[in-house]
Design an enzyme around this catalytic site. Sequence first.
Site, PDB file in Angstrom:
ATOM      1  N   HIS A 207      63.068   3.384  42.124  1.00 47.74           N
ATOM      2  CA  HIS A 207      62.663   1.985  42.033  1.00 47.74           C
ATOM      3  C   HIS A 207      62.898   1.355  43.405  1.00 47.74           C
ATOM      4  O   HIS A 207      63.579   0.344  43.524  1.00 47.74           O
ATOM      5  CB  HIS A 207      63.438   1.258  40.933  1.00 47.74           C
ATOM      6  CG  HIS A 207      63.025   1.679  39.551  1.00 47.74           C
ATOM      7  ND1 HIS A 207      62.042   1.026  38.846  1.00 47.74           N
ATOM      8  CD2 HIS A 207      63.429   2.706  38.767  1.00 47.74           C
ATOM      9  CE1 HIS A 207      61.883   1.624  37.668  1.00 47.74           C
ATOM     10  NE2 HIS A 207      62.707   2.644  37.601  1.00 47.74           N
ATOM     11  N   HIS A 228      62.031   9.692  39.151  1.00 47.48           N
ATOM     12  CA  HIS A 228      60.589   9.789  38.822  1.00 47.48           C
ATOM     13  C   HIS A 228      59.674   9.572  40.026  1.00 47.48           C
ATOM     14  O   HIS A 228      59.072   8.522  40.195  1.00 47.48           O
ATOM     15  CB  HIS A 228      60.191   8.927  37.619  1.00 47.48           C
ATOM     16  CG  HIS A 228      60.709   7.512  37.550  1.00 47.48           C
ATOM     17  ND1 HIS A 228      60.535   6.603  38.556  1.00 47.48           N
ATOM     18  CD2 HIS A 228      61.355   6.865  36.551  1.00 47.48           C
ATOM     19  CE1 HIS A 228      61.060   5.453  38.191  1.00 47.48           C
ATOM     20  NE2 HIS A 228      61.573   5.592  36.974  1.00 47.48           N
ATOM     21  N   ARG A 239      50.596   5.607  58.384  1.00 38.45           N
ATOM     22  CA  ARG A 239      51.336   4.965  59.475  1.00 38.45           C
ATOM     23  C   ARG A 239      52.718   4.500  59.020  1.00 38.45           C
ATOM     24  O   ARG A 239      53.558   4.190  59.846  1.00 38.45           O
ATOM     25  CB  ARG A 239      50.533   3.792  60.063  1.00 38.45           C
ATOM     26  CG  ARG A 239      49.485   4.255  61.068  1.00 38.45           C
ATOM     27  CD  ARG A 239      48.873   3.086  61.819  1.00 38.45           C
ATOM     28  NE  ARG A 239      48.114   2.220  60.938  1.00 38.45           N
ATOM     29  CZ  ARG A 239      46.821   2.422  60.607  1.00 38.45           C
ATOM     30  NH1 ARG A 239      46.168   3.457  61.104  1.00 38.45           N
ATOM     31  NH2 ARG A 239      46.214   1.602  59.793  1.00 38.45           N
ATOM     32  N   ASP A 260      54.561  13.924  31.437  1.00 39.09           N
ATOM     33  CA  ASP A 260      53.953  13.648  30.123  1.00 39.09           C
ATOM     34  C   ASP A 260      52.429  13.598  30.199  1.00 39.09           C
ATOM     35  O   ASP A 260      51.760  13.445  29.171  1.00 39.09           O
ATOM     36  CB  ASP A 260      54.494  12.330  29.536  1.00 39.09           C
ATOM     37  CG  ASP A 260      54.127  11.102  30.364  1.00 39.09           C
ATOM     38  OD1 ASP A 260      53.670  11.273  31.521  1.00 39.09           O
ATOM     39  OD2 ASP A 260      54.297   9.977  29.871  1.00 39.09           O
ATOM     40  N   HIS A 263      52.029   9.517  33.310  1.00 42.79           N
ATOM     41  CA  HIS A 263      52.610   8.837  34.475  1.00 42.79           C
ATOM     42  C   HIS A 263      52.024   9.323  35.800  1.00 42.79           C
ATOM     43  O   HIS A 263      52.032   8.571  36.773  1.00 42.79           O
ATOM     44  CB  HIS A 263      54.131   9.055  34.502  1.00 42.79           C
ATOM     45  CG  HIS A 263      54.883   8.151  33.580  1.00 42.79           C
ATOM     46  ND1 HIS A 263      54.888   8.333  32.219  1.00 42.79           N
ATOM     47  CD2 HIS A 263      55.655   7.063  33.826  1.00 42.79           C
ATOM     48  CE1 HIS A 263      55.651   7.385  31.682  1.00 42.79           C
ATOM     49  NE2 HIS A 263      56.111   6.612  32.626  1.00 42.79           N
ATOM     50  N   ASP A 286      62.002  11.022  30.962  1.00 43.03           N
ATOM     51  CA  ASP A 286      62.094   9.556  30.986  1.00 43.03           C
ATOM     52  C   ASP A 286      61.739   8.989  29.603  1.00 43.03           C
ATOM     53  O   ASP A 286      61.159   7.905  29.486  1.00 43.03           O
ATOM     54  CB  ASP A 286      61.180   8.951  32.072  1.00 43.03           C
ATOM     55  CG  ASP A 286      61.561   7.508  32.423  1.00 43.03           C
ATOM     56  OD1 ASP A 286      62.622   7.045  31.986  1.00 43.03           O
ATOM     57  OD2 ASP A 286      60.765   6.849  33.120  1.00 43.03           O
ATOM     58  N   LEU A 319      54.248   0.826  32.540  1.00 42.47           N
ATOM     59  CA  LEU A 319      54.732   1.941  31.730  1.00 42.47           C
ATOM     60  C   LEU A 319      56.235   1.761  31.521  1.00 42.47           C
ATOM     61  O   LEU A 319      56.967   1.448  32.456  1.00 42.47           O
ATOM     62  CB  LEU A 319      54.451   3.274  32.420  1.00 42.47           C
ATOM     63  CG  LEU A 319      52.987   3.740  32.393  1.00 42.47           C
ATOM     64  CD1 LEU A 319      52.805   4.959  33.297  1.00 42.47           C
ATOM     65  CD2 LEU A 319      52.540   4.075  30.977  1.00 42.47           C
ATOM     66  N   GLY A 321      58.896   3.968  30.313  1.00 45.05           N
ATOM     67  CA  GLY A 321      59.340   5.289  29.883  1.00 45.05           C
ATOM     68  C   GLY A 321      58.192   6.032  29.223  1.00 45.05           C
ATOM     69  O   GLY A 321      57.045   5.557  29.217  1.00 45.05           O
TER      70      GLY A 321
HETATM   71 ZN   LIG Z   1      62.567   4.090  35.891  1.00 45.82          ZN
END
Ligand SMILES: [Zn+2]
Length: 392
Positions: A207, A228, A239, A260, A263, A286, A319, A321
């Site tokens: 994240h 993930h 760049r 899955d 994703h 996840d 999304l 999970g």
């Molecule tokens: Zn996450």
Amino acid sequence: MTPLLRRLLMAFHPVAIIHAELYTPTRRIEDGTVVFAEGRILAVGPSREVRLPRRAERIDAHGRPVTPGLIDLHLHGVEGYDLFGEELAEAAQRLPRHGVTAFVPTTLTLPEEEILRRLQAMARVMETAPPGARILGIHIEGPHLSPKRPGMANPTWFRPLTPEAIARYQAAAGGRIRLWTFAPEEGEAMQAIPALVAQGIIPVIGHSDATYDQATEAIQRGVRQVTHFFNAMRPFHHREPGLFTAALLDPRVIVQLIADGQHVHPAAMRLLFQVKGSSGVAMISDAAPMAGLPPGRYTWLGYEVIVADGRCQTPEGALAGSVALMNEGLRVLIEEVGIDPLHAVRSATWTPAQALGLRKFGRLRPGAPADLVLWARWGVPEAVWVGGERMV
Ligand SMILES: [Zn+2]
């Protein structure tokens, strides 16, 4: 005899799975035999070479695959049970039927006092070592994330990672935190990396909007994993090659992949396996607590989510999970992405074990824990053992 006593006796009784397609998973043995007793693997090899103990129970696999049990580094729940709190015990019992024999329950962004309360509940469950899949530690995912890459999480609760937060969380969890996903570019988070390492916690970038230079610095300071990969991170640009390129180029970094089929595009998954190899890609689920439940509207720790068409999403379309567990991910990698089963199995067993520094897990060899799966076909476990005890 009580069922518990029978289960205990069975764990000490030698079992031989013969005529299996064995994935150790450093190699594939076409007609293989694996023998285990007292929770440990005794022998692995071609069926004509392995001597069976006289009293061993024999299970003929008739050429079907046998692999180590799947190890999930990143999941939030299963079959309506939330791993982030006291329901961890029920969830652990439900994972073996999906081929998962060990896992790292993963938290979610909430106000801090609620996170600490739930960590205490998880620690109490782990103290009792509940039956089912092994709990290998806790994975913190939030609130030390980038507001630019929040995924489903509520960014108003986000905070940069600090050594003080690490101490508070680890105290609440009774020292059981193993993985920590955070955005190193936020606040002074980069300086907090040694505090994670000092506590035996593996720093995981995720994240995150980290640039190439920021991600490279984080890796130099001890980051060894990406949460993930592809999802909720700065994408590739020639760049500003970003965290994306820093993680791909450094062989010490293992990247998690949600397989899955929702994703990440199959071509992107193939690219990842080509660049990193199966020892650099740890497949994860996840999975949301709605994994294994019918389509519909649900509330997940106050977040509203909709399950439909194999996806779990917020009303805004992020999304939230996945609704597939590791067994389905393994099937997708093999049947839809075209990854050689040896490498798909490795990314779901041996690589996640290495990512946790667990040398004996995720492989079939003498002395390893007897955590294994006999597959009816890819994605469908027929028999599952954890520590030599049959769960399915
Ligand atoms: Zn996450």
